[in-house]
Enzyme design. Structure first.
Site, PDB file in Angstrom:
ATOM      1  N   LEU A 125       0.693  -1.220  -0.231  1.00 15.59           N
ATOM      2  CA  LEU A 125       0.287  -0.266  -0.117  1.00 15.59           C
ATOM      3  C   LEU A 125       1.005   0.828   0.085  1.00 15.59           C
ATOM      4  CD1 LEU A 125      -2.723   1.763   0.688  1.00 15.59           C
ATOM      5  CD2 LEU A 125      -2.473   1.079   3.004  1.00 15.59           C
ATOM      6  N   GLU A 127       3.370   4.015  -0.171  1.00 11.63           N
ATOM      7  CA  GLU A 127       4.619   4.312  -1.417  1.00 11.63           C
ATOM      8  C   GLU A 127       5.429   6.096  -0.862  1.00 11.63           C
ATOM      9  OE1 GLU A 127       1.408   5.937  -4.638  1.00 11.63           O
ATOM     10  OE2 GLU A 127       0.671   3.693  -4.620  1.00 11.63           O
ATOM     11  N   TRP A 156       9.087   0.721   1.933  1.00 12.44           N
ATOM     12  CA  TRP A 156       8.838  -0.362   2.933  1.00 12.44           C
ATOM     13  C   TRP A 156       8.186  -1.836   3.228  1.00 12.44           C
ATOM     14  CZ3 TRP A 156       6.404   5.191   2.953  1.00 12.44           C
ATOM     15  CH2 TRP A 156       7.937   5.934   2.759  1.00 12.44           C
ATOM     16  N   THR A 158       7.505  -4.714   3.804  1.00 12.49           N
ATOM     17  CA  THR A 158       7.617  -5.929   4.678  1.00 12.49           C
ATOM     18  C   THR A 158       7.234  -7.451   3.450  1.00 12.49           C
ATOM     19  OG1 THR A 158       6.694  -5.222   6.422  1.00 12.49           O
ATOM     20  CG2 THR A 158       7.037  -7.815   6.818  1.00 12.49           C
ATOM     21  N   ARG A 243      -4.079  -4.319  12.128  1.00 13.40           N
ATOM     22  CA  ARG A 243      -3.457  -3.781  13.136  1.00 13.40           C
ATOM     23  C   ARG A 243      -3.259  -4.808  14.739  1.00 13.40           C
ATOM     24  NH1 ARG A 243      -6.485   0.882  10.403  1.00 13.40           N
ATOM     25  NH2 ARG A 243      -4.268   2.118   9.420  1.00 13.40           N
ATOM     26  N   GLN A 279      13.263  -0.885  45.794  1.00 15.51           N
ATOM     27  CA  GLN A 279      11.937  -0.246  44.888  1.00 15.51           C
ATOM     28  C   GLN A 279      12.285   0.156  43.806  1.00 15.51           C
ATOM     29  OE1 GLN A 279      10.148   2.186  48.161  1.00 15.51           O
ATOM     30  NE2 GLN A 279       9.375   0.207  48.850  1.00 15.51           N
ATOM     31  N   GLU A 363       1.686  -0.586   9.780  1.00 18.69           N
ATOM     32  CA  GLU A 363       0.477  -0.428   9.768  1.00 18.69           C
ATOM     33  C   GLU A 363      -0.609   0.835  10.315  1.00 18.69           C
ATOM     34  OE1 GLU A 363      -0.777  -4.470  10.466  1.00 18.69           O
ATOM     35  OE2 GLU A 363       1.065  -5.569   9.193  1.00 18.69           O
ATOM     36  N   THR A 365       0.269   4.547  12.201  1.00 14.20           N
ATOM     37  CA  THR A 365       0.899   5.113  12.852  1.00 14.20           C
ATOM     38  C   THR A 365       0.554   5.292  13.810  1.00 14.20           C
ATOM     39  OG1 THR A 365       0.308   7.111  12.853  1.00 14.20           O
ATOM     40  CG2 THR A 365       2.780   6.977  11.058  1.00 14.20           C
ATOM     41  N   GLU A 367      -0.677   8.070  15.665  1.00 17.42           N
ATOM     42  CA  GLU A 367      -1.759   9.250  15.159  1.00 17.42           C
ATOM     43  C   GLU A 367      -3.010   8.737  14.164  1.00 17.42           C
ATOM     44  OE1 GLU A 367       2.267   9.084  14.245  1.00 17.42           O
ATOM     45  OE2 GLU A 367       2.255  10.224  16.308  1.00 17.42           O
TER      46      GLU A 367
HETATM   47  N1  CAA Z   1     -14.100  -0.736   6.652  1.00 23.53           N
HETATM   48  C1  CAA Z   1     -14.175  -0.757   5.696  1.00 23.53           C
HETATM   49  N2  CAA Z   1     -14.056   0.648   4.812  1.00 23.53           N
HETATM   50  C2  CAA Z   1     -13.217   1.642   5.347  1.00 23.53           C
HETATM   51  C3  CAA Z   1     -12.187   1.537   7.090  1.00 23.53           C
HETATM   52  C4  CAA Z   1     -12.889   0.164   7.371  1.00 23.53           C
HETATM   53  N3  CAA Z   1     -11.801  -0.099   8.343  1.00 23.53           N
HETATM   54  N4  CAA Z   1     -11.829   2.728   7.106  1.00 23.53           N
HETATM   55  C5  CAA Z   1     -12.348   3.632   5.699  1.00 23.53           C
HETATM   56  N5  CAA Z   1     -12.974   2.726   5.257  1.00 23.53           N
HETATM   57  C6  CAA Z   1     -14.198   3.225   4.181  1.00 23.53           C
HETATM   58  C7  CAA Z   1     -15.000   5.026   4.682  1.00 23.53           C
HETATM   59  O1  CAA Z   1     -16.221   4.421   5.065  1.00 23.53           O
HETATM   60  C8  CAA Z   1     -15.061   5.174   3.512  1.00 23.53           C
HETATM   61  O2  CAA Z   1     -16.024   5.013   2.451  1.00 23.53           O
HETATM   62  P1  CAA Z   1     -17.249   5.829   1.440  1.00 23.53           P
HETATM   63  O3  CAA Z   1     -16.299   6.984   0.822  1.00 23.53           O
HETATM   64  O4  CAA Z   1     -17.752   4.762   1.143  1.00 23.53           O
HETATM   65  O5  CAA Z   1     -18.063   6.362   3.071  1.00 23.53           O
HETATM   66  C9  CAA Z   1     -13.735   5.128   2.906  1.00 23.53           C
HETATM   67  O6  CAA Z   1     -12.938   3.769   3.037  1.00 23.53           O
HETATM   68  C10 CAA Z   1     -12.576   5.800   3.190  1.00 23.53           C
HETATM   69  O7  CAA Z   1     -12.841   6.648   3.981  1.00 23.53           O
HETATM   70  P2  CAA Z   1     -11.916   7.962   4.967  1.00 23.53           P
HETATM   71  O8  CAA Z   1     -12.946   8.832   4.302  1.00 23.53           O
HETATM   72  O9  CAA Z   1     -11.803   7.341   6.403  1.00 23.53           O
HETATM   73  O10 CAA Z   1     -10.478   7.720   4.449  1.00 23.53           O
HETATM   74  P3  CAA Z   1      -9.211   8.904   4.830  1.00 23.53           P
HETATM   75  O11 CAA Z   1      -8.323   9.264   3.072  1.00 23.53           O
HETATM   76  O12 CAA Z   1      -9.703  10.133   5.977  1.00 23.53           O
HETATM   77  O13 CAA Z   1      -8.491   7.814   5.624  1.00 23.53           O
HETATM   78  C11 CAA Z   1      -7.482   6.846   7.057  1.00 23.53           C
HETATM   79  C12 CAA Z   1      -8.571   7.072   6.176  1.00 23.53           C
HETATM   80  C13 CAA Z   1      -7.905   5.804   8.360  1.00 23.53           C
HETATM   81  C14 CAA Z   1      -6.525   8.121   7.364  1.00 23.53           C
HETATM   82  C15 CAA Z   1      -6.564   5.822   6.360  1.00 23.53           C
HETATM   83  O14 CAA Z   1      -5.746   6.426   5.133  1.00 23.53           O
HETATM   84  C16 CAA Z   1      -5.406   4.266   6.912  1.00 23.53           C
HETATM   85  O15 CAA Z   1      -5.711   3.735   7.593  1.00 23.53           O
HETATM   86  N6  CAA Z   1      -4.421   5.372   6.779  1.00 23.53           N
HETATM   87  C17 CAA Z   1      -3.000   4.653   7.461  1.00 23.53           C
HETATM   88  C18 CAA Z   1      -2.538   3.475   6.422  1.00 23.53           C
HETATM   89  C19 CAA Z   1      -1.716   2.418   7.145  1.00 23.53           C
HETATM   90  O16 CAA Z   1      -1.984   1.922   7.565  1.00 23.53           O
HETATM   91  N7  CAA Z   1      -0.293   2.736   6.287  1.00 23.53           N
HETATM   92  C20 CAA Z   1       0.506   1.443   6.516  1.00 23.53           C
HETATM   93  C21 CAA Z   1       0.965   0.866   6.041  1.00 23.53           C
HETATM   94  S1  CAA Z   1       0.302  -1.074   5.398  1.00 23.53           S
HETATM   95  C22 CAA Z   1       1.786  -1.470   6.872  1.00 23.53           C
HETATM   96  O17 CAA Z   1       2.398  -1.386   7.114  1.00 23.53           O
HETATM   97  C23 CAA Z   1       2.131  -2.834   6.039  1.00 23.53           C
HETATM   98  C24 CAA Z   1       3.379  -3.357   6.454  1.00 23.53           C
HETATM   99  O18 CAA Z   1       4.320  -3.724   5.611  1.00 23.53           O
HETATM  100  C25 CAA Z   1       3.877  -3.973   7.764  1.00 23.53           C
END
Ligand code: CAA
Length: 380
Positions: A125, A127, A156, A158, A243, A279, A363, A365, A367
């Site tokens: 995911l 970039e 990055w 994994t 997560r 302690q 997965e 931050t 924040e």
């Molecule tokens: N389940 C289902 N749908 C979801 C959802 C969930 N948990 N979370 C959001 N959605 C849907 C929303 O309902 C929305 O859909 P609709 O428009 O149809 O209602 C759509 O997705 C967009 O949602 P948001 O408007 O909430 O999106 P946003 O741009 O505000 O972002 C965010 C939300 C939570 C910040 C998200 O961008 C996010 O999780 N970011 C972090 C990404 C991440 O975890 N990156 C790490 C990379 S992976 C990794 O690290 C793997 C590795 O190698 C270890």
């Protein structure tokens, strides 16, 4: 309310503990030092069923629940957090995503060998300009009729160099925003798919992290997961479970660091007595154990929510937020309790302190977890 683990859960916990002590502990310091992927150990994890724990037996998995998975993850992360993240990505992000949203052909072709651990997978995911802001995907998957043309860079990743199967999130219709994103299954060796150099990391150095470059890679339409435009939801739903896996990895790091510090404090003497009798040290250990227990409750609650088909977005985010903070705090205290010995490799805790940091970053931050939690409280 019954806090006792079932016989089956206790057996899985013990099996993971034995595997970690017997197979992961020897060599963990050297693998960290050399940034060496634990290939032989990962193969064994596959044979023991740890790489497809929640996949049904029909598709080659162990058919266990999320609680079993987090119990095993904790034991493995106590000893080797690198092995734990390899396991977590394969289980939570790759296998779970494919079993729940993949087609029957995709399950037969990709999920079965992934769940048996014959091959491992990666989830792509992030970039260069889209880590936290996951909707801003720059990688494109242009519809060419019977295939997509994939172009872009992922960072990055994994299992980046060791995976055979990559779930790649890419934008097909930029004008549709997150509704124009797709998730595609890309195989190692597809023409135009190249690996960037291995990242030189602070922690989880046994896991193998790369950038991936895609230049006009032809991905068959049959390799799209779910409906056209389902990719962002696929990523969010998959990460919500991921997560919980990372929360259990963080819990394992914290518990492992605590146990080493406790044991050390019972043998190391200063001012005429074992340091646990002071302690200053005993209170640190009491705080560490209390925080670990609280983190464990959050992790098990999130796993329980997932097993009950409850919504687990918030409980998973809470578990990850808190457990990763506890991993960081506890591992720093473990180094402090070890004094000068804590700063050298053979006592393990300096590695755990370095490993802990990533649990607050990948997965989502800390924040990002707070965004997920605060949105849910504003919705209610
Ligand atoms: N389940 C289902 N749908 C979801 C959802 C969930 N948990 N979370 C959001 N959605 C849907 C929303 O309902 C929305 O859909 P609709 O428009 O149809 O209602 C759509 O997705 C967009 O949602 P948001 O408007 O909430 O999106 P946003 O741009 O505000 O972002 C965010 C939300 C939570 C910040 C998200 O961008 C996010 O999780 N970011 C972090 C990404 C991440 O975890 N990156 C790490 C990379 S992976 C990794 O690290 C793997 C590795 O190698 C270890």
């Amino acid at each position: 309310m019954d806090y006792n683990l079932s016989e089956e859960h206790l057996m899985i916990q013990q099996a993971a503990r034995d595997f970690a002590q017997n197979e992961l502990l020897p060599g963990v310091i050297e693998r960290d030092e050399k940034q060496e992927f634990p290939a032989a150990q990962v193969k064994m994890m596959g044979e023991l069923g740890f790489l497809g724990m929640m996949v049904s037996e029909e598709y080659g998995g162990s058919g266990m629940d999320t609680l079993a998975y987090v119990l095993a993850m904790e034991e493995i992360a106590k000893v080797d957090a690198s092995a734990a993240v390899i396991m977590s990505v394969n289980n939570s992000l790759v296998c779970w995503g494919l079993e729940h949203f993949g087609s029957e052909e995709q399950k037969q072709k990709y999920l079965k060998p992934l769940a048996k651990g014959e091959i491992i997978g990666a989830f792509c995911l992030s970039e260069p300009e889209a880590g936290s802001d996951a909707t801003s995907q720059k990688t494109t998957a242009i519809d060419q009729g019977d295939h997509y043309l994939l172009n872009g860079t992922k960072n990055w990743i994994t299992n980046g160099g060791t995976a055979d199967v990559y779930l790649v999130i890419a934008q097909t219709y930029p004008e549709k925003g997150h509704k124009g994103i797709n998730a595609l299954i890309v195989e190692k060796g597809m023409a135009g798919f190249e690996l960037g150099p291995k990242e030189q990391k602070l922690g989880i150095r046994g896991s193998d992290t790369h950038s991936l470059m895609f230049t006009d890679v032809k991905v068959p339409k049959d390799n799209r997961i779910g409906e056209d435009g389902f990719g962002f939801k696929f990523a969010m739903k998959t990460l919500a479970g991921g997560r919980i896996g990372i929360a259990s990895q963080a819990l394992g790091i914290a518990a492992g660091a605590y146990e080493l510090a406790r044991d050390y404090s019972k043998v190391r003497k200063a001012f005429g007595t074992e340091i646990c009798n002071h302690q200053a040290i005993a209170f640190k250990l009491a705080d560490m154990l209390t925080q670990i227990e609280a983190a464990r409750h959050l992790v098990h609650k999130a796993a329980w929510d997932k097993d009950q088909d409850n919504n687990y977005d918030t409980s998973g985010a809470m578990a990850k937020l808190y457990a990763s903070q506890v991993a960081m705090d506890t591992s720093i205290e473990a180094v402090q309790i070890h004094g000068g010995n804590g700063y050298v490799k053979e006592y393990h805790v300096e590695r755990m302190m370095r490993d802990a940091k990533i649990t607050q970053i990948y997965e989502g931050t800390s924040e990002i977890q707070k965004i997920v939690i605060s949105r849910s409280l504003l919705r209610d």
